[in-house]
Design an enzyme around this catalytic site. Structure first.
Site, PDB file in Angstrom:
ATOM      1  CD  GLU A   1      -3.233  -1.032   2.112  1.00  0.00           C
ATOM      2  OE1 GLU A   1      -4.201  -1.513   1.654  1.00  0.00           O
ATOM      3  OE2 GLU A   1      -2.849  -0.091   3.102  1.00  0.00           O
TER       4      GLU A   1
ATOM      5  CD  GLU B   1      -4.431  -5.854   2.680  1.00  0.00           C
ATOM      6  OE1 GLU B   1      -3.017  -5.653   2.610  1.00  0.00           O
ATOM      7  OE2 GLU B   1      -4.987  -5.102   3.308  1.00  0.00           O
TER       8      GLU B   1
END
Ligand code: GLA
Length: 779
Positions: free
Chosen positions: A187, A261
């Protein structure tokens, strides 16, 4: 873009074909895995990745196979695993792949159990793990720029990745192993925009032997930041696949869609309600991805436990619990939850021709242990090491320590009551005068000061600093632990200190001198007890009577505990117990109500006790002064989950210590307000660090039916959110959320991320006002 994309496919295909060539050298007949034009191709056939995340570090090694079998039986065909750099390289240049860090063995077992693997080596991993996986020893360089091309960071990061490749390259599908894809960083778009940094990592991974596809993950609102066309992009989200994949298509118009995710639950932080997740939404979104042929990774399929001192801290400062149950389909102790069976029957409908679901393995035996008294005692002050004498105190790293506690001692002359103040406290400073606790410095409210009572004689001042997890997300991962100098008393700097290192490691525990426990309420101390067992099994140690600290059994550190909850038990795997004598050691920084412990057959994950908190009131009452100030900005947010960046061009610059977002109404006309993320932009238009930020005021927050705490709006995680009350009350607009930035800041705008998810989510603000100033509230 199409032209670009066909070039990309050729690039990914040429990489893969090169890989197939090499593997023929390998022992095992090779499979092939490539990213096709519309889907993943395994051995040339369409392949939908049905993945789930399990962290080897969070599951006792002896249970890896059981958990992987459980995951496979749920219908997963792939397991995703993080590596944690700080666990693997505890000291610069010393790599330790033994025990819980032997993720190579975890991958081999996954393959033996019929699962493919997606590897996420970092160097930064997040994951509610201490410092997001970054090693504390990087913090010894005071101005190091973590997660950038700062060579003092990038050098060690590349060395680590080369070591990772040395261990894992042979386990790639191209070499007969189970690894399909490898992630670069984690991320990164939520942290920075420097695509060249990602490029450096990618280059190192390729040069060191990774030849399967490399990918990058981000939440929808950050996909564009730092994006590189030569890294396959996946998107992370907790709900609303359609919207999230639409954001992905903006940078990736063609190719297989994957959710990196997908959250069935969420992690817990101390003092906030346990997260339950939204199962109907989770199942509906999973169904929609399965039906659309989209791939996904359930984060977490099995959360497990963050053993040791590895639990991280959510920004700005919300320490994570050691339990990482995450309301995952497979519970902390490996039990199939109702969500497990619902997921299994859903996935069963989407198996490949000839694919069948294996039987579920049995779960491990569970035992209850009757109450036992912890009768031995070793006071912390009575077991101090040799001190280090310094003039001005430093943080832990300065004394070559990364975790645990540090005691700062000096002597104060007799004198009147006076304010003791430090420039900062990371994280809790228990303050003692002549061994008597007089107060706590508490980072949760950025309170690094304390009024000391008058002293009619010279007194020993002790500040016992407990470091909990290093912040694991955002700019705040630069999180040196300890007291931040200068320390002053009535404004006068205090110099001449003794520093006592208390790393809570094996050698410190081995050196403790135990004696019979005294009566009364002793100070910070270690307690020891013994339990005789003839039947072994998993159990949950009940810590209701204990205050705050760390627990060990037979030398295994089970993690941290804190009586404010929500977790009230510590998971004790049966494989760490033995027939006969078993030793329990508990460090309690506060002192137990009574030194008694027992083993329960069920965990307690959702029991808050704010009344036990040494911080009496998280939200000290304040007076709102909005009526007397003019808003610096008024506006309306558009519908939908997209992030909004607002620049106060008209009235720039504005300055103030407090930043207030006031909602006047909601998009859906309901009385609720919710915010996923709020960033404040400084004079340079960039987001200000959240370090030292606290919530100065919030009119309403739901903390009964879910964790709608205001801190969720500044934790950097778009999947968590502030939400006004809805369970026992539904106060209407206007709603106010006021941030205390810690000091007056020049502000040029703000960034608002609405609550994520589909169009039906409540709380999306429509009309709003912004106030900035030093007097928005008065205490
Ligand atoms: C992010 C990170 C994960 C984890 C989850 C929250 O998306 O990538 O490592 O921190 O959030 O559990």
């Amino acid at each position: 873009m199409d032209q670009l994309f066909s070039k990309l496919i050729t690039l990914w295909l040429s990489l893969a074909s090169f890989a197939v060539f090499t593997s023929s050298a390998g022992a095992e007949p090779a499979h092939t895995f490539v990213i096709g034009t519309n889907s993943f191709l395994l051995d040339g056939h369409d392949f939908q990745i049905r993945c789930g995340e399990i962290h080897a570090a969070r599951v006792p090694r002896e249970y890896w196979r059981n958990r992987l079998q459980m995951a496979h039986a749920m219908g997963l065909n792939t397991v995703c695993a993080y590596l944690f750099w700080n666990q693997i390289e505890p000291e610069r240049g010393r790599f330790d792949w033994s025990g819980q860090a032997d993720v190579m063995e975890f991958c081999r077992i996954a393959q033996q159990e019929g699962l493919w693997v997606i590897l996420r080596p970092g160097p930064y991993s997040c994951a509610e793990w201490d410092e997001g996986g970054l090693p504390w020893w990087l913090l010894k360089i005071p101005d190091i720029k973590l997660r950038t091309r700062d060579p003092r960071y990038l050098g060690p990061a590349k060395d680590y990745l080369r070591e990772v490749a040395r261990q894992f390259a042979p386990l790639q599908i191209t070499h007969g192993g189970p690894i399909l894809m490898v992630q670069v960083e984690n991320e990164y778009g939520s942290f920075g925009t420097d695509a060249a940094y990602m490029g450096e990592l990618r280059k190192t991974m390729l040069e060191s032997g990774f030849d399967v596809p490399l990918f990058a993950c981000n939440p929808p609102s950050d996909l564009k930041h730092g994006w590189r066309p030569d890294l396959f992009p996946v998107v992370n989200f907790g709900s609303g696949p359609a919207k999230a994949f639409a954001s992905l298509r903006e940078i990736f118009p063609q190719g297989p869609l994957m959710c990196g995710e997908f959250y069935p639950g969420w992690f817990d932080t101390w003092g906030a309600p346990h997260h339950l997740g939204n199962t109907p939404q989770y199942l509906a979104d999973l169904q929609s991805m399965l039906a659309s042929g989209e791939s996904f990774s359930i984060y977490m399929a099995h959360g497990g436990t963050t053993f040791g001192l590895w639990s991280g801290t959510d920004r700005p400062f919300k320490p994570d619990t050691s339990s990482y149950d995450y309301e995952a389909p497979i519970s902390e102790a490996g039990w199939p939850q109702p969500k497990y069976f619902q997921t299994r029957s859903l996935l069963a409908k989407y198996l490949l021709p000839g694919e069948t679901l294996p039987e579920m393995p049995s779960t491990n035996p569970v035992i209850a242990i009757p109450p036992l008294e912890m009768s031995e005692y070793a006071s912390l002050f009575g077991n101090l090491p040799e001190p280090i004498s310094v003039s001005v105190p430093g943080t832990m790293e300065a004394y070559d320590q990364g975790h645990g506690c540090l005691l700062y001692r000096t002597t104060l002359p007799a004198g009147p009551s006076a304010m003791l103040e430090a420039a900062g406290i990371h994280d809790f400073g228990f303050v003692f005068l002549d061994g008597k606790r007089v107060g706590v410095m508490d980072r949760r409210v950025a309170a690094a000061k304390l009024l000391l009572p008058a002293r009619d004689h010279a007194a020993v001042l002790d500040i016992l600093v407990e470091a909990v997890g290093h912040v694991n997300f955002g700019q705040e991962v630069f999180d040196p632990k300890g007291l931040y100098a200068p320390l002053t008393l009535a404004g006068q700097e205090l110099v001449g200190w003794q520093i006592f290192k208390l790393p809570l490691d094996d050698s410190m525990l081995a050196g403790l001198k135990f004696q019979n426990a005294p009566g009364g309420t002793p100070g910070p101390a270690f307690w020891r007890g013994h339990m005789q067992l003839d039947q072994l099994g998993d159990t949950f140690l009940d810590l209701h009577f204990w205050g705050k600290g760390v627990i060990w059994v037979n030398g295994h550190c089970l993690g941290r505990y804190w009586n404010i909850g929500p977790t009230q038990t510590a998971y004790l795997p049966g494989c760490w117990l033995r027939p006969g004598d078993n030793e329990i050691v508990i460090l309690d920084l506060l002192g137990p109500e009574r030194p008694e412990i027992c083993g329960l057959a069920e965990p307690v994950l959702n029991e808050l006790h704010p009344e036990k908190d040494f911080l009496p009131d998280h939200r000290p009452p304040v007076k709102l002064n909005l009526a007397s100030v003019a808003p610096v900005f008024t506006g309306s947010f558009p519908p939908g989950p997209a992030a909004q960046e607002i620049h106060f061009s008209a009235s720039f610059p504005v300055a103030g210590r407090y930043f207030c977002l006031q909602s006047l109404n909601a998009r859906d006309g309901k009385p609720y307000a919710a915010v996923a993320e709020l960033d404040v932009l400084g004079a340079d238009g960039k987001s200000l660090s959240h370090d030292g930020w606290t919530i100065a005021y919030v009119d309403s927050e739901e903390r009964v039916a879910e964790d709608g705490s205001a801190e969720n709006a500044i934790d950097g995680q778009t999947a968590s959110f502030w939400h006004t009350e809805w369970k026992n009350a539904s106060p209407g607009h206007p709603h106010e959320l006021i941030l205390d930035l810690g000091k007056t800041q020049t502000i040029s705008g703000f960034r608002y991320v609405p609550r994520q998810g589909g169009d039906s989510v409540a709380g999306r603000i429509k009309d709003y006002r912004i106030y900035v100033g030093d007097n928005l509230i008065s205490k």
